[in-house]
Scaffold this active site. Structure first.
Site: not given
Ligand SMILES: Cc1cc2nc3c(=O)[nH]c(=O)nc-3n(C[C@H](O)[C@H](O)[C@H](O)COP(=O)(O)OP(=O)(O)OC[C@H]3O[C@@H](n4cnc5c(N)ncnc54)[C@H](O)[C@@H]3O)c2cc1C
Lengths: 418, 105
Positions: B103-105
């Site tokens: 997932g992108c943070i």
């Protein structure tokens, strides 16, 4: 021989890198920055506009003013890049050849990808604060909201500044209490993630803060439809959340020209990039900074700032025919406004999640804990942005490499002293 | 790390059921994996998505998120949710024997 460096995008990353490169290379390179407009928006200010804590005119400055003498600025929209022939074509037909291309064109909002989001109710019962128009419209709408269900919804990841929607919730809670109507408002945060944030330790802290402030949390909600007329979010797995006022963070993509340029982008028009050297995976003469890069880090101005140091060093090496030596560790640093004149600070990188402790060393700002000092830090960030970050200056004591001293690594095992 | 047995072979998965060593995955394991996650029968379209997920992982070192999955596989997001209710990217990644999409943070 004069080398040509073309930088696409004169926002946070493009401006700072242009200034750094100019300082480093002087007249040895011709540096051109392309942007489609001359309005540089201080984006962290957009969070404050809806609450009347910032005025739109004060957070916008001309782009050219931020660039050092000797950097060419060209106002025009990029149409496409030809990576084989090494040139950029602008919409007005201009062609710019390059020896090194730096992609700094950020990310764009694509509300049209969500059914109904741009439909009836847009800018009336359905808002966003992620652009200047949206934040301004919301600033007019909030004072007339006297009660009901206020829903803050992130449609999908990645988004820039992933803590901004949470900050919006905290500020809304404060704002509504200030107006004396908090008890008439149900406030809910609706996220596609399985928790309040992506990483476990920070997720626990932030979820605790939501609970403390009486903000409900709905997780794993993938918004498929926004119905402004009926006041309802519908997820792809057919759950619904009803609202009176929705503040939505739309889906983000890379820029359209990336998609129009064969071989340049991925499915979402971000540019495949080596997360360590910041050289694109497309061609060795293309480097990428900031939100435009497909790398596993936050899309944040602080990241663009830390990347700048590494990218410039590697561009200079590449021009000299040397191997790339600088490495980016994913360092991210974000203040999280929590309302009532307080803020938290998180600091992390590819390997280390946000942890409690102090920043940048044992004496410093508290990490992952609310404090007034952090709020002052956030306020100071704006002048720091125009004076140090955009000019591409390094900050004494704070480097691209994430500091480890001061961090409480025991928190990872749950044995935190905090 | 928990161990699980699929198609008669022991593999290691993490607490959320994602393979920790994608090299242990075999095509024969998919129908058992699918059943474990509530999909009784794998259709042609399920297969297409699972294979695509695996391919993307091999190319990029991570599986795509649902939007990127829809773009690159040609199956719409709506259809993906019909095929893999509640979180297509995660479910397809589990069945394809690859780690959780970053997932992108
Ligand atoms: C509400 C909000 C709050 C935020 N808060 C914070 C915060 O507190 N801290 C933090 O670190 N970050 C924050 N951010 C994120 C931060 O603003 C961005 O991550 C940062 O601006 C990224 O820099 P960039 O150079 O990649 O992109 P940008 O700064 O967005 O610049 C991209 C530029 O490219 C130009 N461009 C794009 N396409 C074209 C084209 N085809 N032709 C010509 N020009 C083009 C655009 O006009 C733009 O100027 C926030 C963002 C938002 C929206």
């Amino acid at each position: 021989m004069e080398r040509r460096i073309v930088i696409l995008g004169g926002g946070t990353g493009g401006t700072s890198v242009a200034n750094r490169l100019r300082r480093k290379l002087g007249d040895d390179a011709r540096i051109t920055v392309v942007d489609r407009d001359d309005r540089h928006v201080y984006q962290p200010g957009l969070l404050l506009v809806p609450f009347g804590l910032a005025v739109p005119e004060k957070i916008v400055r001309p782009r050219q003013q931020q660039l050092r003498d000797g950097v060419d600025y060209r106002c025009g929209a990029v149409d496409r890049v030809d990576v084989d022939d090494r040139h950029v074509q602008l919409l007005d037909g201009t062609v710019l050849g390059y020896d090194v291309l730096v992609i700094a064109s950020g990310t764009r909002l694509v509300p049209e990808e969500t059914e109904g989001l741009h439909g009836p109710g847009w800018h009336e019962t359905v808002h966003t604060f992620y652009d200047l128009d949206g934040a301004t419209a919301l600033a007019s709408a909030l004072p007339t909201f006297d009660g009901g269900h206020l829903v803050v919804n992130v449609v999908d990841m990645p988004i820039k500044c992933p803590v901004a929607p949470l900050e919006f919730c905290f500020l809304a809670d404060w704002y509504l209490r200030d107006r004396g109507i908090r008890d008439r408002v149900r406030l809910t945060y609706v996220t596609p993630l399985d928790g309040a944030f992506t990483k476990p330790v920070a997720t626990r802290t932030l979820a605790g803060l939501l609970e403390e402030k009486g903000i409900e949390l709905v997780t794993e909600f993938n918004t498929g439809q926004v119905d402004g007329e009926a006041g309802r979010l519908v997820s792809f797995d057919e759950r619904t959340v009803e609202f009176d006022l929705a503040v939505v963070v739309p889906v983000h993509s890379g820029e359209e020209y990336v998609g129009r340029s064969p071989g340049l982008g991925d499915e979402l028009d971000f540019v495949p990039t080596d997360e360590s050297t910041l050289q694109s995976k497309v061609r060795p003469d293309i480097f990428v900074i900031g939100d435009a890069a497909a790398i596993p880090t936050s899309k944040a101005g602080s990241v663009a700032h830390f990347e700048g140091e590494v990218l410039v060093d590697n561009v200079v090496r590449h021009l000299a025919g040397e191997p790339l030596a600088s490495r980016f560790d994913g360092h991210t640093n974000c203040f999280v406004e929590t309302g009532f004149g307080k803020a938290m600070l998180i600091d992390f990188n590819y390997d280390t999640e946000p942890l409690p402790g102090r920043f940048p060393s044992r004496v410093g700002l508290p990490l992952l804990r609310e404090s007034r000092l952090n709020h002052l830090g956030k306020l100071m960030f704006q002048s720091f942005y125009w004076r140090a970050l955009l000019p591409g200056r390094s900050i004494p004591g704070i480097t691209a490499a994430m500091p480890r001293t001061g961090k409480d690594f025991d928190a990872l095992t749950g044995a935190s002293r905090q | 790390m928990p161990e699980k047995v699929y198609a008669g072979t022991a593999v290691t998965v993490n607490d959320e059921g994602f393979f920790t060593e994608p090299g242990q995955w075999r095509e024969e394991m998919t129908s058992e994996l699918a059943r474990e996650y509530g999909i009784e029968r794998l259709t042609e379209q399920h297969w297409q998505v699972v294979k695509h997920m695996r391919y993307q992982y091999e190319q990029n070192g991570t599986g795509p998120n649902v939007r990127a999955l829809a773009r690159s596989s040609g199956v719409t997001i709506k259809e993906l949710y019909q095929l893999f209710p509640k979180g297509p990217a995660k479910l397809a990644a589990r069945i394809a024997g690859i780690p959780k999409p970053r997932g992108c943070i």
